[in-house]
Design a protein around this motif. Structure first.
Motif, PDB file in Angstrom:
ATOM      1  N   GLY A 112     -31.194 -61.523 -37.031  1.00 35.03           N
ATOM      2  CA  GLY A 112     -31.467 -62.752 -37.779  1.00 35.03           C
ATOM      3  C   GLY A 112     -32.607 -62.587 -38.756  1.00 35.03           C
ATOM      4  N   GLU A 113     -33.660 -61.874 -38.348  1.00 36.27           N
ATOM      5  CA  GLU A 113     -34.795 -61.633 -39.241  1.00 36.27           C
ATOM      6  C   GLU A 113     -34.370 -60.779 -40.439  1.00 36.27           C
ATOM      7  N   LEU A 114     -33.584 -59.732 -40.166  1.00 36.71           N
ATOM      8  CA  LEU A 114     -33.116 -58.858 -41.255  1.00 36.71           C
ATOM      9  C   LEU A 114     -32.254 -59.618 -42.248  1.00 36.71           C
ATOM     10  N   LYS A 115     -31.418 -60.501 -41.738  1.00 33.83           N
ATOM     11  CA  LYS A 115     -30.549 -61.252 -42.639  1.00 33.83           C
ATOM     12  C   LYS A 115     -31.350 -62.216 -43.511  1.00 33.83           C
ATOM     13  N   ARG A 116     -32.382 -62.811 -42.934  1.00 36.18           N
ATOM     14  CA  ARG A 116     -33.210 -63.715 -43.742  1.00 36.18           C
ATOM     15  C   ARG A 116     -34.016 -62.938 -44.781  1.00 36.18           C
ATOM     16  N   ILE A 117     -34.444 -61.726 -44.418  1.00 37.17           N
ATOM     17  CA  ILE A 117     -35.145 -60.886 -45.389  1.00 37.17           C
ATOM     18  C   ILE A 117     -34.195 -60.496 -46.518  1.00 37.17           C
ATOM     19  N   GLU A 118     -32.939 -60.200 -46.165  1.00 34.65           N
ATOM     20  CA  GLU A 118     -31.949 -59.855 -47.188  1.00 34.65           C
ATOM     21  C   GLU A 118     -31.689 -61.048 -48.113  1.00 34.65           C
ATOM     22  N   ILE A 119     -31.645 -62.256 -47.555  1.00 31.63           N
ATOM     23  CA  ILE A 119     -31.483 -63.452 -48.384  1.00 31.63           C
ATOM     24  C   ILE A 119     -32.697 -63.627 -49.292  1.00 31.63           C
ATOM     25  N   ALA A 120     -33.894 -63.326 -48.764  1.00 29.67           N
ATOM     26  CA  ALA A 120     -35.112 -63.403 -49.579  1.00 29.67           C
ATOM     27  C   ALA A 120     -35.023 -62.437 -50.758  1.00 29.67           C
ATOM     28  N   MET A 121     -34.461 -61.234 -50.521  1.00 32.31           N
ATOM     29  CA  MET A 121     -34.279 -60.266 -51.611  1.00 32.31           C
ATOM     30  C   MET A 121     -33.368 -60.825 -52.702  1.00 32.31           C
ATOM     31  N   ILE A 122     -32.265 -61.444 -52.267  1.00 33.80           N
ATOM     32  CA  ILE A 122     -31.317 -62.004 -53.232  1.00 33.80           C
ATOM     33  C   ILE A 122     -31.951 -63.165 -53.992  1.00 33.80           C
ATOM     34  N   THR A 123     -32.741 -63.976 -53.289  1.00 36.62           N
ATOM     35  CA  THR A 123     -33.452 -65.079 -53.942  1.00 36.62           C
ATOM     36  C   THR A 123     -34.408 -64.545 -54.997  1.00 36.62           C
ATOM     37  N   ALA A 124     -35.100 -63.443 -54.679  1.00 34.24           N
ATOM     38  CA  ALA A 124     -36.053 -62.843 -55.624  1.00 34.24           C
ATOM     39  C   ALA A 124     -35.344 -62.326 -56.874  1.00 34.24           C
ATOM     40  N   ARG A 125     -34.100 -61.864 -56.718  1.00 34.64           N
ATOM     41  CA  ARG A 125     -33.359 -61.313 -57.853  1.00 34.64           C
ATOM     42  C   ARG A 125     -32.843 -62.397 -58.783  1.00 34.64           C
ATOM     43  N   SER A 126     -32.575 -63.608 -58.262  1.00 34.72           N
ATOM     44  CA  SER A 126     -32.055 -64.720 -59.073  1.00 34.72           C
ATOM     45  C   SER A 126     -30.794 -64.308 -59.838  1.00 34.72           C
ATOM     46  N   THR A 127     -29.791 -63.830 -59.115  1.00 34.38           N
ATOM     47  CA  THR A 127     -28.582 -63.323 -59.748  1.00 34.38           C
ATOM     48  C   THR A 127     -27.594 -64.440 -60.091  1.00 34.38           C
ATOM     49  N   LYS A 128     -26.635 -64.105 -60.963  1.00 36.26           N
ATOM     50  CA  LYS A 128     -25.600 -65.066 -61.343  1.00 36.26           C
ATOM     51  C   LYS A 128     -24.688 -65.390 -60.163  1.00 36.26           C
ATOM     52  N   LEU A 129     -24.394 -64.354 -59.359  1.00 33.90           N
ATOM     53  CA  LEU A 129     -23.465 -64.509 -58.237  1.00 33.90           C
ATOM     54  C   LEU A 129     -24.012 -63.778 -57.025  1.00 33.90           C
ATOM     55  N   SER A 130     -24.221 -64.519 -55.931  1.00 34.05           N
ATOM     56  CA  SER A 130     -24.701 -63.936 -54.674  1.00 34.05           C
ATOM     57  C   SER A 130     -23.580 -64.004 -53.648  1.00 34.05           C
ATOM     58  N   ILE A 131     -23.220 -62.833 -53.083  1.00 34.60           N
ATOM     59  CA  ILE A 131     -22.107 -62.745 -52.136  1.00 34.60           C
ATOM     60  C   ILE A 131     -22.640 -62.433 -50.742  1.00 34.60           C
ATOM     61  N   PHE A 132     -22.228 -63.241 -49.760  1.00 38.41           N
ATOM     62  CA  PHE A 132     -22.633 -63.031 -48.372  1.00 38.41           C
ATOM     63  C   PHE A 132     -21.380 -62.833 -47.524  1.00 38.41           C
ATOM     64  N   ASP A 133     -21.278 -61.680 -46.863  1.00 40.48           N
ATOM     65  CA  ASP A 133     -20.110 -61.362 -46.046  1.00 40.48           C
ATOM     66  C   ASP A 133     -20.399 -61.666 -44.580  1.00 40.48           C
ATOM     67  N   GLU A 134     -19.877 -62.787 -44.097  1.00 42.88           N
ATOM     68  CA  GLU A 134     -20.058 -63.243 -42.720  1.00 42.88           C
ATOM     69  C   GLU A 134     -21.515 -63.137 -42.267  1.00 42.88           C
ATOM     70  N   PRO A 135     -22.394 -63.910 -42.872  1.00 49.44           N
ATOM     71  CA  PRO A 135     -23.826 -63.830 -42.527  1.00 49.44           C
ATOM     72  C   PRO A 135     -24.125 -64.215 -41.083  1.00 49.44           C
ATOM     73  N   GLU A 136     -23.175 -64.918 -40.442  1.00 47.86           N
ATOM     74  CA  GLU A 136     -23.395 -65.336 -39.051  1.00 47.86           C
ATOM     75  C   GLU A 136     -23.093 -64.247 -38.037  1.00 47.86           C
ATOM     76  N   ALA A 137     -22.502 -63.135 -38.473  1.00 47.73           N
ATOM     77  CA  ALA A 137     -22.061 -62.085 -37.542  1.00 47.73           C
ATOM     78  C   ALA A 137     -23.243 -61.437 -36.830  1.00 47.73           C
ATOM     79  N   GLY A 138     -23.158 -61.363 -35.503  1.00 50.45           N
ATOM     80  CA  GLY A 138     -24.118 -60.607 -34.715  1.00 50.45           C
ATOM     81  C   GLY A 138     -25.484 -61.228 -34.536  1.00 50.45           C
ATOM     82  N   ILE A 139     -25.617 -62.538 -34.789  1.00 53.08           N
ATOM     83  CA  ILE A 139     -26.931 -63.159 -34.588  1.00 53.08           C
ATOM     84  C   ILE A 139     -26.822 -64.280 -33.557  1.00 53.08           C
TER      85      ILE A 139
END
Length: 240
Positions: free
Chosen positions: A139-166
């Motif tokens: 769960g911590e790693l996934k939130r850090i990964e979301i923080a990375m995507i937030t920092a990038r401010s991209t046009k399209l952010s894709i999340f593949d089953e973010p609920e898996a394994g938490i």
């Protein structure tokens, strides 16, 4: 806007070509889009094709009118597409601060990084200097990964089953993060998910089954179909 035109994907299986995706046509211009459907229906394959991890057998992908079909994952990242894996990657030796700065592609102040960590529900004081390693939970790693995507401010952010394994607590925290992202991020968010709570905050739901788009619409239109299918499957299982 993201456009998929006649996207098909085949793999060779036991000397035969097996179709994973069959002539997918989609236009995605809503802010928060969820792709759902049965296991093995081609959801993750579709996400990887959009991100440039896989190359379609045929068809065309356009982002804001530009043909990005020939571009690989690095070029698509530069074009404004971010992809979060089901299992976040570990980066030995890098701290959370390093990783977010690298993702942003620019120098960032400690204050900026702390704000981004707070947005994904992490205490900046505890996490900013932590190394990305096995001491962090899924769960911590996934939130850090979301923080990375937030920092990038991209046009399209894709999340593949973010609920898996938490665990449930981490999942509840992720729901709050996605609700916040839906309100605050300007770009499009595309999430592959089975979870009803994620589907309920989507502006648009795409139902993918047997490699084909079987329905596209708002939650008011799609959720009754999904719930009806679940009840039917349950009834059949009870009779078996």
């Amino acid at each position: 806007m993201l456009e998929l035109r006649n996207i098909s994907y085949e793999v060779k299986d036991a000397q035969e070509n097996r179709e994973i995706l069959k002539d997918i046509n989609l236009s995605v211009d809503n802010h928060f889009v969820a792709v759902t459907g049965p296991n093995g229906g081609g959801k993750s394959t579709l996400a990887k094709i959009i991100a440039g991890i896989l190359t379609p057998t045929s068809g065309q992908i356009l982002l804001d009118g530009k043909d990005i079909t020939p571009l690989g994952i690095t070029e698509r990242a530069k074009a404004g597409i971010s992809y979060a894996f089901q299992q976040p990657v570990h980066f030995k030796g890098l701290t959370v601060k390093d990783l977010i700065t690298l993702a942003a592609g620019r120098s960032m102040s400690v204050s900026e990084i702390c704000n981004i960590l707070s947005e994904v529900g992490l205490c900046a004081k505890e996490y900013i200097d932590r190394e990305i390693n096995a001491s962090l939970s899924g769960g911590e790693l996934k939130r850090i990964e979301i923080a990375m995507i937030t920092a990038r401010s991209t046009k399209l952010s894709i999340f593949d089953e973010p609920e898996a394994g938490i665990d449930l607590w981490s999942f509840n925290s992720l729901i709050h993060v996605f609700e916040r992202m839906r309100k605050e991020i300007n770009g499009m968010i595309l999430i592959i998910s089975h979870q009803e709570r994620i589907l309920n905050i989507a502006d648009q739901i795409i139902l993918l089954a047997d490699g084909e788009v079987s329905a596209v619409g708002g939650k008011e239109e799609i959720m009754p179909k999904l719930l009806g299918a679940s009840r039917t499957c349950g009834a059949l299982a009870d009779k078996a």
